[in-house]
Design a protein around this motif. Structure first.
Motif, PDB file in Angstrom:
ATOM      1  N   THR A  44       0.822  -1.218   0.000  1.00 51.52           N
ATOM      2  CA  THR A  44       0.000   0.000   0.000  1.00 51.52           C
ATOM      3  C   THR A  44       0.853   1.264   0.000  1.00 51.52           C
ATOM      4  O   THR A  44       0.392   2.312  -0.461  1.00 51.52           O
ATOM      5  N   THR A  46       3.189   1.966  -1.813  1.00 55.53           N
ATOM      6  CA  THR A  46       3.614   2.301  -3.174  1.00 55.53           C
ATOM      7  C   THR A  46       2.432   2.653  -4.070  1.00 55.53           C
ATOM      8  O   THR A  46       2.595   2.769  -5.288  1.00 55.53           O
ATOM      9  N   VAL A  47       1.243   2.828  -3.461  1.00 63.15           N
ATOM     10  CA  VAL A  47       0.012   3.023  -4.234  1.00 63.15           C
ATOM     11  C   VAL A  47      -0.620   4.356  -3.872  1.00 63.15           C
ATOM     12  O   VAL A  47      -0.650   4.753  -2.703  1.00 63.15           O
ATOM     13  N   ASP A  48      -1.154   5.056  -4.879  1.00 60.04           N
ATOM     14  CA  ASP A  48      -1.866   6.315  -4.670  1.00 60.04           C
ATOM     15  C   ASP A  48      -3.047   6.090  -3.728  1.00 60.04           C
ATOM     16  O   ASP A  48      -3.775   5.097  -3.870  1.00 60.04           O
ATOM     17  N   PRO A  49      -3.287   6.983  -2.741  1.00 61.16           N
ATOM     18  CA  PRO A  49      -4.385   6.774  -1.788  1.00 61.16           C
ATOM     19  C   PRO A  49      -5.776   6.814  -2.410  1.00 61.16           C
ATOM     20  O   PRO A  49      -6.758   6.467  -1.739  1.00 61.16           O
ATOM     21  N   ASN A  50      -5.904   7.204  -3.675  1.00 56.81           N
ATOM     22  CA  ASN A  50      -7.199   7.152  -4.350  1.00 56.81           C
ATOM     23  C   ASN A  50      -7.574   5.729  -4.770  1.00 56.81           C
ATOM     24  O   ASN A  50      -8.666   5.504  -5.288  1.00 56.81           O
ATOM     25  N   ARG A  76       6.271  -3.110  -8.799  1.00 55.54           N
ATOM     26  CA  ARG A  76       5.148  -2.339  -9.346  1.00 55.54           C
ATOM     27  C   ARG A  76       4.759  -2.946 -10.694  1.00 55.54           C
ATOM     28  O   ARG A  76       5.222  -2.516 -11.752  1.00 55.54           O
ATOM     29  N   ASP A  79       0.245  -0.017 -13.213  1.00 55.53           N
ATOM     30  CA  ASP A  79      -0.460   1.167 -12.724  1.00 55.53           C
ATOM     31  C   ASP A  79      -1.443   1.596 -13.812  1.00 55.53           C
ATOM     32  O   ASP A  79      -1.051   2.244 -14.793  1.00 55.53           O
TER      33      ASP A  79
END
Length: 284
Positions: A44, A46-50, A76, A79
């Motif tokens: 998590t 490494t992931v955009d909070p959206n 990754r 994306d």
């Protein structure tokens, strides 16, 4: 015992590389839920909070050493505009002990909705706190989870579903109040989901002496929830054979919302030395 927040507080040591903490344990190998939870929280980061995690698929490759940290390497993989994919490898002493793929979905998508009805079960308040009813050996095992309130529905109070080979229901929650952070609750549930599930395969065989270990673990997060409120873990084991058992779980909150689903295969090997037999109290 450490709090779940301490367990999930992985340390960043380089780009996409994280390290979990070392915590006191009486187990011969690191609890699988700890490895899965730390791997997921690493992904998590490494992931955009959206984007919110909606599924994970993990394999337990080697027993983890409880006195050494695990390092989590995040790849990754993809994306996209709606979905993000990460692969995480947990490593100790240069060897992979856990491999996981996790998928994240953009927050706010809409579509059709339905779910199974929550099964009948006595309320958790009607059940004793199992921490006060265990033998010394069982208490030693469950001491790993003393921050969690785990209450297994007794067989004589279970309302069985006809035709299922093995069934078990468990109420569980984190004992202390947690922050209003859904990501923390998701990773906490990933940790909790390994508790008791494989034990559902033992319900038709209460006297069987088996060596048990989680082999793989898949999980889907369906609706928001809190792990510091009671959750009902409806567990079944549709098949066991060749030293392995398949188990499944549906997790409901107290309002009846189905918040997660779990599938796990585990080792259930018989004819093993006494010191390798797993201690279970209705489930493990």
């Amino acid at each position: 015992m450490p709090s779940i927040e301490e367990i999930l507080a992985v340390e960043r040591i380089d780009d996409d590389i994280y390290r979990g903490g070392v915590f006191p344990s009486g187990l011969r190998r690191t609890f699988g839920g700890q490895v899965a939870g730390q791997a997921l929280i690493s992904a998590t980061k490494t992931v955009d909070p959206n984007f919110a995690v909606h599924s994970l698929h993990g394999y337990f490759l080697r027993p983890g050493k409880t006195d050494r940290p695990a390092v989590f390497l995040v790849d990754r993989i993809r994306d996209g505009r709606s979905f993000i994919t990460r692969r995480v490898t947990g490593v100790q002493d240069g060897e992979a002990i856990f491999s996981m793929s996790a998928s994240f979905h953009i927050v706010g998508d809409e579509g059709i909705e339905h779910q199974d009805r929550m099964p009948s079960a006595v309320t958790p308040e009607e059940l004793p706190d199992d921490a006060h009813t265990m033998s010394e050996a069982q208490r030693s095992l469950f001491a790993e989870w003393e921050n969690f309130d785990v209450r297994i529905v007794p067989r004589d109070q279970l309302v069985p579903v006809p035709g299922l080979a093995a069934q078990q229901r468990v109420w569980f929650r984190y004992r202390d109040r947690l922050p209003d952070d859904q990501l923390l609750h998701v990773c906490t549930l990933a940790y909790m989901s390994d508790m008791t599930l494989l034990g559902s395969s033992k319900t038709p065989h209460p006297e069987a002496r088996t060596q048990t270990a989680s082999l793989d673990h898949a999980m889907w997060f369906l609706r928001p929830f809190r792990t510091d409120d009671w959750l009902l873990y409806d567990q079944t084991s549709p098949s066991a054979g060749a030293g392995r058992a398949l188990t499944q779980g549906r997790i409901f909150d107290r309002s009846g919302a189905m918040v997660a689903a779990v599938t796990q295969e585990g080792l259930t090997r018989s004819n093993v030395p006494a010191d390798q037999v797993s201690i279970m109290k209705g489930g493990q």
